[in-house]
Design a protein around this motif. Structure first.
Motif, PDB file in Angstrom:
ATOM      1  N   ALA A 205     112.009   8.525  34.696  1.00 14.97           N
ATOM      2  CA  ALA A 205     111.670   8.668  33.486  1.00 14.97           C
ATOM      3  C   ALA A 205     111.318   9.889  32.896  1.00 14.97           C
ATOM      4  O   ALA A 205     111.567  10.408  31.979  1.00 14.97           O
ATOM      5  CB  ALA A 205     110.531   7.652  33.194  1.00 14.97           C
TER       6      ALA A 205
ATOM      7  N   GLU B 260     111.136  14.909  28.138  1.00 14.24           N
ATOM      8  CA  GLU B 260     111.256  16.044  27.200  1.00 14.24           C
ATOM      9  C   GLU B 260     112.037  15.642  26.152  1.00 14.24           C
ATOM     10  O   GLU B 260     112.224  16.545  24.948  1.00 14.24           O
ATOM     11  CB  GLU B 260     111.808  17.461  28.074  1.00 14.24           C
ATOM     12  CG  GLU B 260     110.660  18.000  28.841  1.00 14.24           C
ATOM     13  CD  GLU B 260     111.461  18.798  30.158  1.00 14.24           C
ATOM     14  OE1 GLU B 260     111.725  19.887  29.631  1.00 14.24           O
ATOM     15  OE2 GLU B 260     111.362  18.208  31.010  1.00 14.24           O
TER      16      GLU B 260
ATOM     17  N   ARG C  11     104.138   5.116  33.851  1.00 17.03           N
ATOM     18  CA  ARG C  11     102.903   5.572  34.202  1.00 17.03           C
ATOM     19  C   ARG C  11     102.168   6.284  33.692  1.00 17.03           C
ATOM     20  O   ARG C  11     102.586   7.203  33.196  1.00 17.03           O
ATOM     21  CB  ARG C  11     103.132   5.448  35.856  1.00 17.03           C
ATOM     22  CG  ARG C  11     103.560   4.410  36.396  1.00 17.03           C
ATOM     23  CD  ARG C  11     104.020   4.713  38.138  1.00 17.03           C
ATOM     24  NE  ARG C  11     104.759   3.092  38.095  1.00 17.03           N
ATOM     25  CZ  ARG C  11     105.801   2.739  37.954  1.00 17.03           C
ATOM     26  NH1 ARG C  11     106.873   3.695  37.275  1.00 17.03           N
ATOM     27  NH2 ARG C  11     106.238   1.614  38.039  1.00 17.03           N
TER      28      ARG C  11
ATOM     29  N   THR D 223     110.993  11.377  39.044  1.00 15.11           N
ATOM     30  CA  THR D 223     110.344  10.060  39.136  1.00 15.11           C
ATOM     31  C   THR D 223     109.216   9.982  40.197  1.00 15.11           C
ATOM     32  O   THR D 223     109.122  11.054  40.855  1.00 15.11           O
ATOM     33  CB  THR D 223     111.772   9.258  40.027  1.00 15.11           C
ATOM     34  OG1 THR D 223     111.142   7.841  40.464  1.00 15.11           O
ATOM     35  CG2 THR D 223     112.342  10.026  40.987  1.00 15.11           C
ATOM     36  N   SER D 224     108.279   9.117  39.875  1.00 17.30           N
ATOM     37  CA  SER D 224     107.073   8.934  40.727  1.00 17.30           C
ATOM     38  C   SER D 224     107.673   8.489  42.293  1.00 17.30           C
ATOM     39  O   SER D 224     106.759   8.460  42.936  1.00 17.30           O
ATOM     40  CB  SER D 224     106.163   8.039  39.906  1.00 17.30           C
ATOM     41  OG  SER D 224     106.595   6.562  39.545  1.00 17.30           O
TER      42      SER D 224
ATOM     43  N   ASN E 160     109.694  17.695  39.823  1.00 16.96           N
ATOM     44  CA  ASN E 160     108.512  17.041  39.057  1.00 16.96           C
ATOM     45  C   ASN E 160     107.645  17.953  38.590  1.00 16.96           C
ATOM     46  O   ASN E 160     107.282  18.964  39.163  1.00 16.96           O
ATOM     47  CB  ASN E 160     107.973  15.838  40.183  1.00 16.96           C
ATOM     48  CG  ASN E 160     107.659  14.573  39.459  1.00 16.96           C
ATOM     49  OD1 ASN E 160     106.429  14.580  38.631  1.00 16.96           O
ATOM     50  ND2 ASN E 160     108.050  13.405  39.667  1.00 16.96           N
TER      51      ASN E 160
HETATM   52  P1  OAD Z   1     107.556   7.072  36.037  1.00 19.71           P
HETATM   53  O1  OAD Z   1     106.939   6.768  34.868  1.00 19.71           O
HETATM   54  O2  OAD Z   1     106.801   6.114  37.164  1.00 19.71           O
HETATM   55  O3  OAD Z   1     107.296   8.534  36.483  1.00 19.71           O
HETATM   56  C1  OAD Z   1     107.666   9.396  35.721  1.00 19.71           C
HETATM   57  C2  OAD Z   1     107.532  10.779  36.813  1.00 19.71           C
HETATM   58  O4  OAD Z   1     108.102  11.870  35.881  1.00 19.71           O
HETATM   59  C3  OAD Z   1     106.107  11.291  37.048  1.00 19.71           C
HETATM   60  O5  OAD Z   1     106.281  11.520  38.367  1.00 19.71           O
HETATM   61  C4  OAD Z   1     105.989  12.566  36.177  1.00 19.71           C
HETATM   62  O6  OAD Z   1     105.305  13.229  36.945  1.00 19.71           O
HETATM   63  C5  OAD Z   1     107.302  12.929  36.062  1.00 19.71           C
HETATM   64  N1  OAD Z   1     107.506  13.635  34.839  1.00 19.71           N
HETATM   65  C6  OAD Z   1     107.059  13.683  33.807  1.00 19.71           C
HETATM   66  N2  OAD Z   1     107.417  14.589  32.917  1.00 19.71           N
HETATM   67  C7  OAD Z   1     108.442  15.288  33.486  1.00 19.71           C
HETATM   68  C8  OAD Z   1     109.124  16.536  33.175  1.00 19.71           C
HETATM   69  N3  OAD Z   1     109.234  17.009  32.162  1.00 19.71           N
HETATM   70  N4  OAD Z   1     110.002  16.983  34.249  1.00 19.71           N
HETATM   71  C9  OAD Z   1     109.818  16.479  35.622  1.00 19.71           C
HETATM   72  N5  OAD Z   1     109.134  15.551  35.749  1.00 19.71           N
HETATM   73  C10 OAD Z   1     108.289  14.990  34.979  1.00 19.71           C
HETATM   74  O7  OAD Z   1     109.107   6.565  36.020  1.00 19.71           O
HETATM   75  P2  OAD Z   1     109.975   6.405  37.018  1.00 19.71           P
HETATM   76  O8  OAD Z   1     109.914   6.958  38.361  1.00 19.71           O
HETATM   77  O9  OAD Z   1     111.430   6.220  36.488  1.00 19.71           O
HETATM   78  O10 OAD Z   1     111.378   0.301  36.492  1.00 19.71           O
HETATM   79  O11 OAD Z   1     109.756   4.657  37.026  1.00 19.71           O
HETATM   80  C11 OAD Z   1     110.593   4.145  37.992  1.00 19.71           C
HETATM   81  C12 OAD Z   1     110.810   2.736  37.567  1.00 19.71           C
HETATM   82  O12 OAD Z   1     109.522   1.935  37.231  1.00 19.71           O
HETATM   83  C13 OAD Z   1     111.358   2.453  35.831  1.00 19.71           C
HETATM   84  O13 OAD Z   1     112.754   2.546  36.253  1.00 19.71           O
HETATM   85  C14 OAD Z   1     110.904   1.350  35.602  1.00 19.71           C
HETATM   86  C15 OAD Z   1     109.290   1.532  36.013  1.00 19.71           C
HETATM   87  O14 OAD Z   1     108.836   0.508  36.048  1.00 19.71           O
HETATM   88  C16 OAD Z   1     112.143  -0.832  35.936  1.00 19.71           C
HETATM   89  O15 OAD Z   1     111.817  -1.116  34.468  1.00 19.71           O
HETATM   90  C17 OAD Z   1     112.457  -1.954  36.865  1.00 19.71           C
END
Ligand code: OAD
Length: 249
Positions: A23, A28, A35, A188-189, A213
């Motif tokens: 995400a 941006e 999260r 991604t987290s 990240n």
């Molecule tokens: P998360 O919301 O868990 O993590 C987003 C990550 O992006 C965090 O580690 C932030 O620090 C980082 N972040 C935010 N803005 C940023 C930027 N401008 N540049 C770089 N990093 C940035 O989202 P995901 O890891 O995608 O699943 O979550 C994984 C899955 O959990 C999703 O696909 C979804 C969710 O529940 C399902 O729906 C099955």
């Protein structure tokens, strides 16, 4: 912004690059991440809505949340982070972009080799007869629609908590992680499995693991490099500093 010579050389000479996005790469563009505070909608956490039980209990509420997300996604554009990954795909010999995002922004930016691990919010299907529906006028509805063929509930074609990932997509992603020389983990987290296992698969077979990240994650201690900052700034800067002309064949 400066990058290590090792990182630049690794990408320049890579035969195969695999990227996993979450995400954060769409943040941006204005798409909320999952999260933290920004992921809340009407005080609900995504985990409370993105599951089958929640949908059966209250289909209209879950549908309304997706309609809201779909509308939001239609109003935003791919950002320089998405665009840099299109450029990277053009430059390297073999490239796979694995995404956990359902927002379609990688394809809209022009990426070709996209593997969607968690589905795509633009598609929906009937939970009874599995008919796929892709008309965007579903957006207008604030209640869960019914299938024209069998009357079953229509759900978004996304992977919910507790559901299996599409088998073919995951095996493509795993194959890419197994053969890549460089693995980039962007925005991604890295806590949701099995997607979070992909950088470890790549690490175990000897790939160079680079995390991009805004903050450190569970992966950071295992990655070769963690670049802290915004994906939309780091990725274009990184690409500008790599001399692809000098790459070996
Ligand atoms: P998360 O919301 O868990 O993590 C987003 C990550 O992006 C965090 O580690 C932030 O620090 C980082 N972040 C935010 N803005 C940023 C930027 N401008 N540049 C770089 N990093 C940035 O989202 P995901 O890891 O995608 O699943 O979550 C994984 C899955 O959990 C999703 O696909 C979804 C969710 O529940 C399902 O729906 C099955």
């Amino acid at each position: 912004m400066t990058f290590s010579d090792t990182l630049k050389a690794r990408i320049q000479t890579a035969q195969s690059v695999c990227v996993l996005t979450g995400a954060g790469i769409s943040a941006e563009s204005g798409v909320p991440t999952f999260r933290g505070e920004e992921g809340l909608w009407k005080k609900f956490k995504p985990e409370e809505l993105a599951n089958f039980q929640a949908f059966i209990r209250n289909p209209d509420l879950v549908w309304e949340w997706y309609a809201y997300r779909r509308k939001l996604i239609h109003e935003v554009k791919p950002n320089p982070g998405h665009v840099a990954l299109v450029e990277l795909e053009r430059r390297v010999k073999e490239f796979t972009l694995v995404t956990q995002n359902v927002d379609n922004l990688h394809r809209r930016a022009g990426s070709q080799s996209v593997v969607e691990l968690h589905g795509n919010i633009e598609r929906s299907y009937c939970i009874e007869c599995k008919t796929v529906v892709s008309e965007l006028n579903l957006d207008a509805l604030n209640r869960a629609p019914r299938c024209e063929r069998c009357g079953g509930l229509i759900r978004p074609d996304v992977v919910w908590f507790g559901e299996m990932l599409p088998v073919e997509a995951f095996s493509k992603a795993e194959a890419a992680a197994l053969r890549c020389d460089v693995f980039l983990c962007v925005g991604t987290s890295a806590v949701v499995y099995p997607a979070a296992s992909l950088p470890i698969t790549a690490l175990d077979q000897g790939a160079y693991i680079v995390e991009i990240n805004r903050e450190y994650t569970d992966l950071s201690s295992r990655a070769h490099e963690t670049l802290i900052g915004k994906a939309g700034e780091i990725l274009p800067a990184l690409l500008r500093q790599i001399n692809f002309q000098q790459r070996g064949s």
